[in-house]
Scaffold this motif. Sequence first.
Motif, PDB file in Angstrom:
ATOM      1  N   SER A  35       0.815  -1.204   0.000  1.00 22.00           N
ATOM      2  CA  SER A  35       0.000   0.000   0.000  1.00 22.00           C
ATOM      3  C   SER A  35       0.856   1.265   0.000  1.00 22.00           C
ATOM      4  N   LYS A  36       0.281   2.355  -0.479  1.00 21.77           N
ATOM      5  CA  LYS A  36       0.959   3.641  -0.432  1.00 21.77           C
ATOM      6  C   LYS A  36       1.203   4.095   0.997  1.00 21.77           C
ATOM      7  N   LYS A  37       0.452   3.551   1.938  1.00 23.50           N
ATOM      8  CA  LYS A  37       0.643   3.894   3.352  1.00 23.50           C
ATOM      9  C   LYS A  37       1.978   3.385   3.881  1.00 23.50           C
ATOM     10  N   VAL A  38       2.556   2.398   3.213  1.00 23.70           N
ATOM     11  CA  VAL A  38       3.819   1.821   3.663  1.00 23.70           C
ATOM     12  C   VAL A  38       4.976   2.777   3.407  1.00 23.70           C
ATOM     13  N   GLY A  39       4.939   3.502   2.301  1.00 20.93           N
ATOM     14  CA  GLY A  39       6.029   4.425   1.990  1.00 20.93           C
ATOM     15  C   GLY A  39       5.930   4.929   0.571  1.00 20.93           C
ATOM     16  N   ASN A  40       6.969   5.645   0.157  1.00 20.79           N
ATOM     17  CA  ASN A  40       6.974   6.165  -1.206  1.00 20.79           C
ATOM     18  C   ASN A  40       7.288   5.047  -2.205  1.00 20.79           C
ATOM     19  N   ALA A  41       7.320   5.377  -3.485  1.00 15.03           N
ATOM     20  CA  ALA A  41       7.485   4.373  -4.537  1.00 15.03           C
ATOM     21  C   ALA A  41       8.801   3.617  -4.402  1.00 15.03           C
ATOM     22  N   VAL A  42       9.856   4.317  -4.027  1.00 12.02           N
ATOM     23  CA  VAL A  42      11.157   3.667  -3.869  1.00 12.02           C
ATOM     24  C   VAL A  42      11.094   2.605  -2.767  1.00 12.02           C
ATOM     25  N   THR A  43      10.494   2.949  -1.662  1.00 13.14           N
ATOM     26  CA  THR A  43      10.356   2.015  -0.535  1.00 13.14           C
ATOM     27  C   THR A  43       9.495   0.821  -0.920  1.00 13.14           C
ATOM     28  N   ARG A  44       8.365   1.087  -1.559  1.00 13.20           N
ATOM     29  CA  ARG A  44       7.460  -0.004  -1.949  1.00 13.20           C
ATOM     30  C   ARG A  44       8.132  -0.951  -2.936  1.00 13.20           C
ATOM     31  N   ASN A  45       8.850  -0.416  -3.904  1.00 13.80           N
ATOM     32  CA  ASN A  45       9.536  -1.267  -4.885  1.00 13.80           C
ATOM     33  C   ASN A  45      10.655  -2.076  -4.241  1.00 13.80           C
ATOM     34  N   ARG A  46      11.362  -1.503  -3.272  1.00 12.36           N
ATOM     35  CA  ARG A  46      12.414  -2.220  -2.554  1.00 12.36           C
ATOM     36  C   ARG A  46      11.805  -3.406  -1.802  1.00 12.36           C
ATOM     37  N   ILE A  47      10.691  -3.170  -1.137  1.00 10.08           N
ATOM     38  CA  ILE A  47      10.017  -4.249  -0.395  1.00 10.08           C
ATOM     39  C   ILE A  47       9.614  -5.364  -1.360  1.00 10.08           C
ATOM     40  N   LYS A  48       9.065  -5.005  -2.508  1.00 10.52           N
ATOM     41  CA  LYS A  48       8.649  -6.021  -3.488  1.00 10.52           C
ATOM     42  C   LYS A  48       9.847  -6.809  -4.017  1.00 10.52           C
ATOM     43  N   ARG A  49      10.968  -6.140  -4.254  1.00  7.19           N
ATOM     44  CA  ARG A  49      12.180  -6.842  -4.699  1.00  7.19           C
ATOM     45  C   ARG A  49      12.650  -7.829  -3.636  1.00  7.19           C
ATOM     46  N   TYR A  50      12.630  -7.388  -2.376  1.00  6.88           N
ATOM     47  CA  TYR A  50      13.054  -8.271  -1.288  1.00  6.88           C
ATOM     48  C   TYR A  50      12.151  -9.495  -1.178  1.00  6.88           C
ATOM     49  N   ILE A  51      10.850  -9.300  -1.313  1.00  8.12           N
ATOM     50  CA  ILE A  51       9.915 -10.429  -1.220  1.00  8.12           C
ATOM     51  C   ILE A  51      10.147 -11.407  -2.365  1.00  8.12           C
ATOM     52  N   ARG A  52      10.315 -10.878  -3.590  1.00  6.22           N
ATOM     53  CA  ARG A  52      10.580 -11.751  -4.743  1.00  6.22           C
ATOM     54  C   ARG A  52      11.867 -12.540  -4.546  1.00  6.22           C
ATOM     55  N   GLN A  53      12.918 -11.872  -4.049  1.00  4.25           N
ATOM     56  CA  GLN A  53      14.193 -12.555  -3.813  1.00  4.25           C
ATOM     57  C   GLN A  53      14.040 -13.637  -2.747  1.00  4.25           C
ATOM     58  N   ALA A  54      13.290 -13.358  -1.699  1.00  3.72           N
ATOM     59  CA  ALA A  54      13.065 -14.356  -0.653  1.00  3.72           C
ATOM     60  C   ALA A  54      12.354 -15.578  -1.235  1.00  3.72           C
TER      61      ALA A  54
END
Length: 127
Positions: free
Chosen positions: A48-67
Amino acid sequence: MRKEYRVKKNTDFQEVFKKGKSVANRQFVVYTLKKHEQKHFRIGLSVSKKVGNAVTRNRIKRYIRQAFHEFDGFIHNDIDYIIIARRPTAEMDFSEIQKSLTHVLKLAKVFVKSQEPRKNREDVTEK
């Protein structure tokens, strides 16, 4: 992660939400739906946008995919996973996200019997 490993369509998301089971911890909500005809798992991500800005959200998604890439071989392949990241994930690094995902996936009982990610096997032998 290749496109065939991702849940992209809204109809697929809705099917997992309606028919699947959910498990949660403080950082993630995971919905799972077994699909017998699938050859490999698929993941859908929601940050969600509540989590952070676009950079933060994309970083989280990259980490989840890598995991999930590292979990390949340890989790059942005939399941669709929808992962919803909650606010605390914004301050987490990769190892913390991976540990939290491992925890919530254990709660969902999606790891293949007698096989778990290497880090967790070491923890079990020490106790």
